[in-house]
Scaffold this motif. Structure first.
Motif, PDB file in Angstrom:
ATOM      1  N   ILE A   1      29.327 -11.123  19.663  1.00  0.00           N
ATOM      2  CA  ILE A   1      30.092 -10.349  18.567  1.00  0.00           C
ATOM      3  C   ILE A   1      31.572 -10.348  18.916  1.00  0.00           C
ATOM      4  CG2 ILE A   1      30.349  -7.810  17.978  1.00  0.00           C
ATOM      5  CD1 ILE A   1      27.450  -7.461  18.929  1.00  0.00           C
ATOM      6  N   GLN A   2      32.200 -10.363  20.016  1.00  0.00           N
ATOM      7  CA  GLN A   2      33.319 -10.344  20.313  1.00  0.00           C
ATOM      8  C   GLN A   2      34.190 -11.509  19.897  1.00  0.00           C
ATOM      9  OE1 GLN A   2      35.415  -7.653  21.590  1.00  0.00           O
ATOM     10  NE2 GLN A   2      36.783  -8.637  20.575  1.00  0.00           N
ATOM     11  N   ARG A   3      33.359 -12.448  20.004  1.00  0.00           N
ATOM     12  CA  ARG A   3      33.950 -14.055  19.512  1.00  0.00           C
ATOM     13  C   ARG A   3      34.200 -13.793  18.147  1.00  0.00           C
ATOM     14  NH1 ARG A   3      31.867 -19.820  18.654  1.00  0.00           N
ATOM     15  NH2 ARG A   3      33.751 -20.930  18.989  1.00  0.00           N
ATOM     16  N   ILE A   4      33.228 -13.287  17.244  1.00  0.00           N
ATOM     17  CA  ILE A   4      33.156 -13.150  15.730  1.00  0.00           C
ATOM     18  C   ILE A   4      34.424 -12.530  15.237  1.00  0.00           C
ATOM     19  CG2 ILE A   4      31.994 -12.501  13.671  1.00  0.00           C
ATOM     20  CD1 ILE A   4      30.862 -15.133  14.983  1.00  0.00           C
ATOM     21  N   LEU A   5      34.446 -11.004  16.162  1.00  0.00           N
ATOM     22  CA  LEU A   5      35.594 -10.305  15.417  1.00  0.00           C
ATOM     23  C   LEU A   5      36.870 -11.096  15.931  1.00  0.00           C
ATOM     24  CD1 LEU A   5      34.225  -7.060  16.898  1.00  0.00           C
ATOM     25  CD2 LEU A   5      34.493  -7.721  14.800  1.00  0.00           C
TER      26      LEU A   5
ATOM     27  N   ALA B   1      28.970 -18.876  14.165  1.00  0.00           N
ATOM     28  CA  ALA B   1      27.428 -18.484  14.862  1.00  0.00           C
ATOM     29  C   ALA B   1      26.935 -19.824  14.855  1.00  0.00           C
ATOM     30  CB  ALA B   1      26.908 -17.815  13.602  1.00  0.00           C
ATOM     31  N   ARG B   2      27.007 -21.003  14.232  1.00  0.00           N
ATOM     32  CA  ARG B   2      26.337 -22.141  14.315  1.00  0.00           C
ATOM     33  C   ARG B   2      26.783 -22.813  15.638  1.00  0.00           C
ATOM     34  NH1 ARG B   2      26.471 -22.264   8.621  1.00  0.00           N
ATOM     35  NH2 ARG B   2      28.566 -22.913   8.543  1.00  0.00           N
ATOM     36  N   SER B   3      28.157 -22.631  16.173  1.00  0.00           N
ATOM     37  CA  SER B   3      28.576 -23.214  17.325  1.00  0.00           C
ATOM     38  C   SER B   3      28.355 -22.596  18.655  1.00  0.00           C
ATOM     39  CB  SER B   3      30.132 -23.491  17.164  1.00  0.00           C
ATOM     40  OG  SER B   3      30.716 -21.994  17.343  1.00  0.00           O
ATOM     41  N   VAL B   4      27.696 -21.420  18.507  1.00  0.00           N
ATOM     42  CA  VAL B   4      27.223 -21.141  19.647  1.00  0.00           C
ATOM     43  C   VAL B   4      25.903 -20.560  20.062  1.00  0.00           C
ATOM     44  CG1 VAL B   4      27.568 -18.663  21.117  1.00  0.00           C
ATOM     45  CG2 VAL B   4      29.576 -19.811  20.084  1.00  0.00           C
ATOM     46  N   ARG B   5      25.186 -20.829  21.060  1.00  0.00           N
ATOM     47  CA  ARG B   5      23.721 -20.516  21.328  1.00  0.00           C
ATOM     48  C   ARG B   5      23.690 -19.337  21.943  1.00  0.00           C
ATOM     49  NH1 ARG B   5      19.104 -22.652  24.504  1.00  0.00           N
ATOM     50  NH2 ARG B   5      17.724 -22.340  23.016  1.00  0.00           N
TER      51      ARG B   5
END
Length: 79
Positions: A5-9, A22-26
């Protein structure tokens, strides 16, 4: 998953950027999780990860009504 969530923000300003991130992180959550994501232009999607599956996030673009229940998109649409 909280770091996701923090990475997206921190890195995404549009829904398309959030989808790419989202596709780059599992993420391997303890339970199935879903997040409702909208950008400043009101483009929205639900990002889901089903613990039973080992693939990446499932992203469902929200078109009709930008709300979900505390369930998967498929189950929410049934309601």
């Amino acid at each position: 998953e909280l770091q996701w969530i923090q990475r997206i923000l921190d890195t995404a300003s549009t829904l398309e950027e959030a989808k790419a991130a989202a596709r780059s992180v599992r993420v391997v959550p303890m339970f199935g999780v879903h997040y409702f994501v909208c950008d400043a232009a009101a483009h929205c999607a639900v990002f889901e990860f089903d613990r039973a599956r080992e693939d990446a996030w499932t992203v469902t673009d929200v078109v009709e009504t930008p709300v979900i229940t505390n369930n998967t998109v498929a189950r929410s649409l049934e309601f």
